[in-house]
Design a protein around this motif. Structure first.
Motif, PDB file in Angstrom:
ATOM      1  N   VAL A 172       0.837  -1.204   0.000  1.00 60.75           N
ATOM      2  CA  VAL A 172       0.000   0.000   0.000  1.00 60.75           C
ATOM      3  C   VAL A 172       0.871   1.253   0.000  1.00 60.75           C
ATOM      4  O   VAL A 172       0.601   2.225  -0.723  1.00 60.75           O
ATOM      5  N   ILE A 209      -6.134   0.515   5.361  1.00 64.25           N
ATOM      6  CA  ILE A 209      -7.177   1.475   4.980  1.00 64.25           C
ATOM      7  C   ILE A 209      -6.764   2.879   5.409  1.00 64.25           C
ATOM      8  O   ILE A 209      -6.820   3.839   4.625  1.00 64.25           O
ATOM      9  N   HIS A 212      -3.820   4.284   3.321  1.00 62.49           N
ATOM     10  CA  HIS A 212      -4.163   4.728   1.965  1.00 62.49           C
ATOM     11  C   HIS A 212      -5.031   5.984   1.987  1.00 62.49           C
ATOM     12  O   HIS A 212      -4.847   6.887   1.159  1.00 62.49           O
ATOM     13  N   THR A 219      -9.727   5.507  -2.403  1.00 59.49           N
ATOM     14  CA  THR A 219      -9.700   4.206  -1.742  1.00 59.49           C
ATOM     15  C   THR A 219     -11.067   3.539  -1.785  1.00 59.49           C
ATOM     16  O   THR A 219     -12.077   4.167  -1.462  1.00 59.49           O
ATOM     17  N   PHE A 246     -13.285   8.290  -1.098  1.00 62.40           N
ATOM     18  CA  PHE A 246     -13.383   6.847  -0.864  1.00 62.40           C
ATOM     19  C   PHE A 246     -14.788   6.348  -1.164  1.00 62.40           C
ATOM     20  O   PHE A 246     -15.735   7.123  -1.294  1.00 62.40           O
TER      21      PHE A 246
END
Length: 304
Positions: A172, A209, A212, A219, A246
């Motif tokens: 990542v 998570i 990112h 994302t 996201f």
């Protein structure tokens, strides 16, 4: 213990070539029709349009993987191209997900890359995006290497990172700036390369998570876990991460109530919509992920 045995049985079945081949002749059985949107592009587009009307965006996946001949890979490439064309002509809000082994990765790397380029050229024509699905660990590094190669020419391609892999966090970090779908992981991997404990997987999942999201990169959080979703909402709010950065993703046929709830809350909610007659491996992995999913199979079996 029983759940672990059940998981292993389904995962082994998903990799059984004889069963996969036989399943193509069976049609959508054992409840698969509840989680696979038909066997043709037309069926899939119809489902996508219905989902769009509910405020859901989608990604289509023409099921198939681990092809063994160039002819099969070319056919799969052409089918993915036609799928992109059909989406563009239908005007639906939907992108495409593909698997490299379906495009010939196990046959010849250069051949696979050329097939992928053809798909991306078509997607670019329709201003669309293509997600390279991550497969088993054996294909992980090759997939990421090809992604980097493709990104030199195309900006409409991303991939998937699986949180159960030890390497996920470093991947990542190295893929900062590239749109990623983050998942827990659905293949059976060795303890030498992947976490086996759910709590450890969940912890690593939230870690990647957050990594990112904080990088400012778009994302996709693919999870049906309401605890994970709640944590993502809270983290985004505390860190002033806009909802435009996201999206949440879930599988077609699962947690539809939660999908619609997220839409009502103002989040982008993308449904992963698989279709095609090569459904068996996908369906077995879904059954392996959560014991509750077996209810789909039993319901489908006894309704025949």
């Amino acid at each position: 213990m029983l759940a672990e045995v059940s998981k292993n049985v389904f995962l082994h079945a998903s990799q059984n070539k004889a069963l996969n081949k036989a399943a193509k002749k069976w049609g959508l059985r054992f409840g698969a029709a509840q989680v696979v949107a038909g066997d043709t592009i037309e069926h899939a587009i119809k489902k996508v349009r219905e989902l769009n009307e509910k405020g859901l965006v989608c990604t289509l996946d023409h099921l198939g993987e681990f092809v063994s001949s160039r002819e099969e890979a070319i056919e799969a490439t052409q089918y993915n191209v036609r799928t992109l064309e059909a989406m563009g002509q239908a005007g639906v809000t939907c992108n495409l997900s593909v698997k490299m082994t379906q495009l010939g990765l196990d046959i010849d790397r250069s051949f696979c890359v050329e097939n992928m380029r053809r798909i991306l050229e078509t997607a670019k024509k329709y201003d669309n995006f293509v997600r390279i699905d991550m497969e088993d660990y054996a294909h992980c590094q090759m997939t990421l290497d090809i992604l980097r190669e493709l990104r030199e020419t195309f900006d409409n391609v991303g991939t998937v990172i699986q949180a159960y892999l030890f390497r996920a966090e470093q991947d990542v970090k190295e893929l900062k700036g590239i749109p990623l779908r983050l998942v827990k992981g659905a293949y059976q991997e060795s303890p030498t390369v992947a976490f086996q404990d759910k709590a450890q997987i969940d912890e690593n999942y939230m870690r990647i998570i957050e990594e990112h999201l904080l990088s400012g990169t778009y994302t996709a959080i693919a999870s049906h876990d309401h605890n994970i979703i709640a944590k993502v909402k809270e983290f985004a709010h505390k860190n002033n991460i806009p909802r435009t950065q996201f999206e949440f993703q879930m599988l077609y046929g699962f947690r539809t109530d939660m999908q619609l709830s997220l839409v009502k809350e103002g989040y982008t909610m993308r449904v992963y919509v698989p279709f095609g007659n090569d459904w068996f491996g996908y369906f077995m992995r879904r059954l392996a992920e959560r014991p509750q999913n077996v209810a789909f199979a039993l319901k489908g079996f006894f309704s025949k």
